[in-house]
Enzyme design. Structure first.
Site, PDB file in Angstrom:
ATOM      1  N   TYR A   1      45.741  29.326  37.513  1.00  0.00           N
ATOM      2  CA  TYR A   1      44.588  30.172  37.841  1.00  0.00           C
ATOM      3  C   TYR A   1      44.943  31.001  39.064  1.00  0.00           C
ATOM      4  O   TYR A   1      45.491  30.480  40.046  1.00  0.00           O
ATOM      5  CB  TYR A   1      43.364  29.307  38.155  1.00  0.00           C
ATOM      6  CG  TYR A   1      42.172  30.096  38.680  1.00  0.00           C
ATOM      7  CD1 TYR A   1      41.192  30.554  37.820  1.00  0.00           C
ATOM      8  CD2 TYR A   1      42.040  30.393  40.043  1.00  0.00           C
ATOM      9  CE1 TYR A   1      40.099  31.292  38.290  1.00  0.00           C
ATOM     10  CE2 TYR A   1      40.958  31.128  40.517  1.00  0.00           C
ATOM     11  CZ  TYR A   1      39.996  31.568  39.638  1.00  0.00           C
ATOM     12  OH  TYR A   1      38.940  32.286  40.098  1.00  0.00           O
TER      13      TYR A   1
ATOM     14  N   GLU B   1      40.354  38.220  38.521  1.00  0.00           N
ATOM     15  CA  GLU B   1      40.509  36.818  38.142  1.00  0.00           C
ATOM     16  C   GLU B   1      41.419  36.730  36.916  1.00  0.00           C
ATOM     17  O   GLU B   1      41.144  37.352  35.892  1.00  0.00           O
ATOM     18  CB  GLU B   1      39.147  36.203  37.838  1.00  0.00           C
ATOM     19  CG  GLU B   1      39.201  34.703  37.597  1.00  0.00           C
ATOM     20  CD  GLU B   1      37.807  34.115  37.398  1.00  0.00           C
ATOM     21  OE1 GLU B   1      37.548  33.026  37.912  1.00  0.00           O
ATOM     22  OE2 GLU B   1      36.988  34.763  36.708  1.00  0.00           O
TER      23      GLU B   1
END
Length: 416
Positions: free
Chosen positions: A138, A227
């Site tokens: 991530y 993101e």
């Protein structure tokens, strides 16, 4: 740190309503932007008809591909369409399968945890070459209040809900402050890649370059967040951004015309789009009390006092300090277009805003729109006496109060 991750995951709609809106773009648009900065992704092509999906899928016949519904919401894979199709993300092996899925997705509404029951219409699908990662990470770039500037947030536990990761294991989150002007140095970026556990110098170098270029996009394009979840490391040692979510600051739209030309208003609430045309800060909610106020702080306080008396606001509507009778009338039109609205509560503090302007707009709207729902008004401040006199002599059933609690109590009572 957790607060920053929550902001990266999703911005609270009402908490940001007093500011300008934040632009989101579709995944296929995000992929194009990443690629323009040299950031590697699986090869991805958008299609807007089943026939286009069929032709695109032919290009991936050797590897198979993934077809993804393009709606601005998370949780697409676990969502369902209003026509019964389960899931907005599917693996396909044959062009015929891509055509079949596209025919069911396009024009239908995808319903996920983030869209609510209404869902969002799918006007495009994206077909991406199938690249199975051996490990998922991530990565996000965002502004962090605690750090006083931009940070890079990363975790070796990608492909998961990052808020849950942060809550269960805070040590799994690596946060690196970024020098606003200089960006990430190669040394910093390599250090992050090594901490995350990328294998081999090649993968570490590719990951580091991605980190550096993500911040370049963030700064160059006035992003509010980037993101990447997941960032995948493939079995052959390469690193790819396999999903992307972007947000951009609307205050920078004047210098980011290329980005803001990508806006898709079909993904937005029509009443909110209409309100923006008149510089009204409007957010549709789920309650039954229409709210018209001036100032974001007063709007939040009004919503709180309604909740205190057992009511639920149907919207957040801030007419601002420069409202005119015409914009107040438009605000009423938007409120009354919502069948859930059972009463309207006007709470105005006249500082810059003149109460008599509000009163004039309210009276005109009530007459022209044949207002039938109860209208509760509380006016304080500039031109207050004149406004109250206008309402008193209007001949309309407008219920006026001076006390905020009393006004809120009655707005709730009439909404039942």
């Amino acid at each position: 740190m957790l607060a920053s991750l929550r902001k990266a995951g999703s911005l609270a709609r009402v908490a940001s309503a007093g500011q300008r809106r934040f632009l989101s773009i579709h995944e296929y648009q995000s992929v194009n932007l990443l690629n323009s900065y040299g950031i590697p992704t699986p090869k991805s092509i958008a299609a807007k008809t089943p026939e286009e999906a069929f032709e695109v899928a032919k290009q991936f016949s050797s590897t198979g591909c993934v077809i993804k519904a393009q709606v601005l919401a998370g949780g697409r894979g676990k969502g369902h369409f209003d026509n019964g199709l389960q899931g907005g993300v599917h693996i396909v092996q044959l062009p015929e399968q891509a055509k079949d899925f596209a025919s069911k997705m396009l024009g239908a509404k995808l319903i996920t945890k983030q869209t609510g029951a209404a869902g969002r219409v799918c006007n495009a699908v994206m077909l991406a070459e199938r690249r199975d990662p051996s490990h998922e990470y991530y990565v996000a770039v965002l502004n962090d209040r605690g750090a006083g500037g931009p940070v890079l947030v990363a975790s070796a536990q990608g492909g998961m809900n990052i808020e849950e990761v942060a809550a269960k294991d805070p040590s799994a989150i690596i946060t690196t402050p970024i020098d606003f002007d200089k960006g990430l140095s190669k040394e910093q970026a390599l250090g992050i890649a090594k901490k995350l556990g990328f294998k081999g110098e090649g993968a570490q170098g590719e990951a580091a370059d991605i980190f550096i270029n993500l911040y370049k996009i963030f700064k160059d394009k006035d992003a509010t967040q980037i993101e990447i979840n997941p960032m995948g490391e493939t079995a052959d040692g390469h690193v790819l951004c396999m999903d992307a979510k972007f947000g951009f600051d609307d205050n920078a739209s004047f210098r980011q015309s290329d980005v803001f030309s990508l806006r898709d208003i079909t993904q937005e609430e029509p009443s909110e789009v209409e309100a923006q045309k008149y510089d009204l800060n409007f957010i549709k909610l789920d309650g039954s009390i229409g709210c018209l106020v001036n100032g974001a702080g007063l709007a939040m306080a009004t919503m709180d006092v309604l909740a205190l008396h057992g009511g639920n606001p149907a919207n957040f509507l801030d007419v601002g300090g420069g409202a005119t009778p015409e914009t107040v009338k438009k605000a009423f039109e938007i409120l009354l277009a919502d069948p859930k609205v059972k009463s309207i509560f006007i709470n105005i503090f006249g500082g810059i805003m003149r109460c008599d302007y509000i009163a004039e707009g309210v009276i005109n709207a009530a007459k022209e729109l044949s207002l039938t729902v109860p209208l509760i008004v509380r006016l304080k401040g500039t031109k207050e006496a004149e406004a109250k006199e206008m309402i008193r002599t209007s001949g309309l059933k407008i219920i006026a109060f001076d006390d905020l609690d009393e006004a809120a109590h009655n707005a709730v009572k009439y909404a039942v």
